[in-house]
Scaffold this active site. Structure first.
Site, PDB file in Angstrom:
ATOM      1  N   SER A   6      41.388  47.086  39.341  1.00  0.00           N
ATOM      2  CA  SER A   6      42.124  47.744  40.487  1.00  0.00           C
ATOM      3  C   SER A   6      42.433  48.688  39.431  1.00  0.00           C
ATOM      4  O   SER A   6      43.508  48.036  39.249  1.00  0.00           O
ATOM      5  CB  SER A   6      42.838  46.580  41.563  1.00  0.00           C
ATOM      6  OG  SER A   6      43.879  48.407  41.883  1.00  0.00           O
ATOM      7  N   HIS A  31      37.880  49.482  41.279  1.00  0.00           N
ATOM      8  CA  HIS A  31      38.249  49.769  42.480  1.00  0.00           C
ATOM      9  C   HIS A  31      39.337  50.802  42.288  1.00  0.00           C
ATOM     10  O   HIS A  31      40.284  50.657  41.758  1.00  0.00           O
ATOM     11  CB  HIS A  31      39.382  47.825  43.029  1.00  0.00           C
ATOM     12  CG  HIS A  31      39.269  47.823  44.348  1.00  0.00           C
ATOM     13  ND1 HIS A  31      38.644  47.801  45.329  1.00  0.00           N
ATOM     14  CD2 HIS A  31      40.634  48.388  44.482  1.00  0.00           C
ATOM     15  CE1 HIS A  31      39.742  47.594  46.080  1.00  0.00           C
ATOM     16  NE2 HIS A  31      40.824  47.962  45.706  1.00  0.00           N
ATOM     17  N   ASP A  33      42.102  52.295  44.439  1.00  0.00           N
ATOM     18  CA  ASP A  33      43.229  52.203  45.517  1.00  0.00           C
ATOM     19  C   ASP A  33      43.841  53.695  45.785  1.00  0.00           C
ATOM     20  O   ASP A  33      44.978  53.819  45.100  1.00  0.00           O
ATOM     21  CB  ASP A  33      44.346  51.024  45.058  1.00  0.00           C
ATOM     22  CG  ASP A  33      43.797  50.005  45.607  1.00  0.00           C
ATOM     23  OD1 ASP A  33      44.130  49.115  44.651  1.00  0.00           O
ATOM     24  OD2 ASP A  33      43.293  49.535  46.681  1.00  0.00           O
ATOM     25  N   MET A  35      46.386  55.774  48.398  1.00  0.00           N
ATOM     26  CA  MET A  35      47.470  55.447  49.174  1.00  0.00           C
ATOM     27  C   MET A  35      48.317  56.330  49.528  1.00  0.00           C
ATOM     28  O   MET A  35      48.522  57.282  48.372  1.00  0.00           O
ATOM     29  CB  MET A  35      48.725  54.170  48.479  1.00  0.00           C
ATOM     30  CG  MET A  35      47.901  53.163  48.232  1.00  0.00           C
ATOM     31  SD  MET A  35      49.072  52.381  46.920  1.00  0.00           S
ATOM     32  CE  MET A  35      47.673  50.578  47.046  1.00  0.00           C
ATOM     33  N   HIS A  64      38.909  52.527  48.024  1.00  0.00           N
ATOM     34  CA  HIS A  64      39.483  52.013  49.008  1.00  0.00           C
ATOM     35  C   HIS A  64      40.545  52.982  50.028  1.00  0.00           C
ATOM     36  O   HIS A  64      41.559  53.001  49.348  1.00  0.00           O
ATOM     37  CB  HIS A  64      40.335  50.502  49.084  1.00  0.00           C
ATOM     38  CG  HIS A  64      41.374  49.495  49.371  1.00  0.00           C
ATOM     39  ND1 HIS A  64      42.262  48.870  49.142  1.00  0.00           N
ATOM     40  CD2 HIS A  64      41.044  49.940  51.061  1.00  0.00           C
ATOM     41  CE1 HIS A  64      43.035  48.096  50.563  1.00  0.00           C
ATOM     42  NE2 HIS A  64      42.432  49.247  51.105  1.00  0.00           N
ATOM     43  N   MET A  66      43.789  53.816  52.046  1.00  0.00           N
ATOM     44  CA  MET A  66      44.703  53.092  52.361  1.00  0.00           C
ATOM     45  C   MET A  66      45.321  54.161  53.213  1.00  0.00           C
ATOM     46  O   MET A  66      46.382  54.897  52.698  1.00  0.00           O
ATOM     47  CB  MET A  66      45.808  52.364  51.637  1.00  0.00           C
ATOM     48  CG  MET A  66      44.948  50.563  51.437  1.00  0.00           C
ATOM     49  SD  MET A  66      46.151  50.116  49.766  1.00  0.00           S
ATOM     50  CE  MET A  66      44.806  50.593  48.090  1.00  0.00           C
ATOM     51  N   MET A 135      42.275  42.241  52.762  1.00  0.00           N
ATOM     52  CA  MET A 135      43.012  42.317  52.035  1.00  0.00           C
ATOM     53  C   MET A 135      43.857  40.717  51.514  1.00  0.00           C
ATOM     54  O   MET A 135      44.608  39.963  53.465  1.00  0.00           O
ATOM     55  CB  MET A 135      44.284  43.208  52.444  1.00  0.00           C
ATOM     56  CG  MET A 135      43.526  44.485  52.547  1.00  0.00           C
ATOM     57  SD  MET A 135      43.348  45.410  51.189  1.00  0.00           S
ATOM     58  CE  MET A 135      45.016  45.163  50.239  1.00  0.00           C
ATOM     59  N   ASP A 173      41.185  41.476  48.223  1.00  0.00           N
ATOM     60  CA  ASP A 173      42.016  42.104  47.429  1.00  0.00           C
ATOM     61  C   ASP A 173      43.731  41.708  47.660  1.00  0.00           C
ATOM     62  O   ASP A 173      43.645  41.972  48.010  1.00  0.00           O
ATOM     63  CB  ASP A 173      42.384  43.458  47.390  1.00  0.00           C
ATOM     64  CG  ASP A 173      42.702  44.830  47.289  1.00  0.00           C
ATOM     65  OD1 ASP A 173      42.329  46.483  47.808  1.00  0.00           O
ATOM     66  OD2 ASP A 173      43.267  44.357  45.969  1.00  0.00           O
TER      67      ASP A 173
HETATM   68  C1  DX5 Z   1      47.419  46.230  47.813  1.00  0.00           C
HETATM   69  C2  DX5 Z   1      46.391  46.951  46.408  1.00  0.00           C
HETATM   70  C3  DX5 Z   1      46.803  45.449  45.428  1.00  0.00           C
HETATM   71  C4  DX5 Z   1      45.447  45.567  44.334  1.00  0.00           C
HETATM   72  C5  DX5 Z   1      45.324  44.764  43.481  1.00  0.00           C
HETATM   73  O1  DX5 Z   1      47.241  47.538  48.511  1.00  0.00           O
HETATM   74  O2  DX5 Z   1      45.098  46.881  47.326  1.00  0.00           O
HETATM   75  O3  DX5 Z   1      46.140  44.772  45.968  1.00  0.00           O
HETATM   76  O4  DX5 Z   1      44.171  46.347  44.651  1.00  0.00           O
HETATM   77  O5  DX5 Z   1      46.299  44.152  42.938  1.00  0.00           O
HETATM   78  P1  DX5 Z   1      47.075  42.912  42.271  1.00  0.00           P
HETATM   79  O6  DX5 Z   1      47.824  43.573  40.927  1.00  0.00           O
HETATM   80  O7  DX5 Z   1      48.040  41.547  43.136  1.00  0.00           O
HETATM   81  O8  DX5 Z   1      45.908  42.801  42.122  1.00  0.00           O
HETATM   82 ZN    ZN Z   2      42.072  47.861  47.299  1.00  0.00          ZN
END
Ligand code: DX5
Ligand code: ZN
Length: 222
Positions: A6, A31, A33, A35, A64, A66, A135, A173
């Protein structure tokens, strides 16, 4: 089984270098993320990061969202090079049009379910998706502890897939490390997002290969 580092856990001042690292480590997926500071209490990065990183690598961009209004972002991410786009089931009756929109753009379709959300909320969409993201932390931040109460959701998702002859991937995740990845593989997950546990290592390649071996060994017999 796929391990997806990620980018949220990367050094934000050196994304190009970090993607190089992921590539050298032998990852097949990255991945991303995304946000928006509204659906989750944090802002990460946007489509411009996909645009600038795309020419650098062929790696699968697992995106992903969010985001409370993914409909305003989906086309841009698709144009800039996302390979898969995941939206959250918590968006309610807006989900189905979003899934069809992603599919109409020729991208893989993902649906994410937060820890407090019942897995039954995802059931109506199972035929429309390529990936179900369970999640394992409340979204918004990396480095959070794994929520073990999510394990039965993976078992349910795997049972539905088997009983109905479907082929969606089951992704997890949040808080995924060597120990929790094994638990999730045993519960039926086959795609593992990991940030802190991989980017925090000097030798990302060795860590990724170790996690890969762990989940392969823990995979339930067909
Ligand atoms: C949460 C994120 C995390 C990230 C990975 O919103 O989506 O889950 O991808 O986090 P860690 O550092 O816990 O692997
Ligand atoms: Zn994610």
């Amino acid at each position: 089984m796929i391990i997806a580092p990620s980018l949220l856990a990367a050094n934000f001042s050196r994304f190009a270098h970090e993607v190089e690292r992921v590539q050298r480590a032998g990852a097949e997926w990255l991945h991303l993320d995304i946000m928006d500071g509204h659906f989750v209490p944090n802002i990460s990065f946007g489509p411009e990061v996909v645009r600038v990183l795309r020419p650098q690598t062929k790696i699968f961009f697992d995106t992903h969202l969010m985001c409370s209004k993914p409909e305003v972002l989906i086309e841009t991410f698709a144009k800039f090079g996302s390979d898969q786009i995941t939206v959250h089931v918590e968006l309610g009756e807006r989900v189905l049009p979003l899934l069809w929109k992603i599919k109409s753009l020729g991208k893989k379709v993902g649906l994410a379910v937060n820890p407090p959300t019942a897995i039954s909320q995802a059931e109506p969409y199972l035929k429309q998706i390529d990936l179900l993201l369970i999640m394992t932390v409340n979204p918004g931040f990396g480095g959070q502890p794994f929520i073990a109460e999510t394990l039965p959701k993976m078992q349910q998702a795997a049972a539905w897939r088997r009983e109905r002859g479907l082929e969606y991937r089951i992704e997890v995740d949040g808080g995924i490390n060597f120990a929790t990845a094994a638990d999730c593989a045993r519960a039926g997950a086959d795609t593992f997002v990991s940030g802190t546990a991989l980017f925090g290592k000097k030798q990302m390649g060795a860590a990724l290969r170790k996690m890969q071996a762990i989940v392969e060994a823990a995979k339930p017999a067909e």
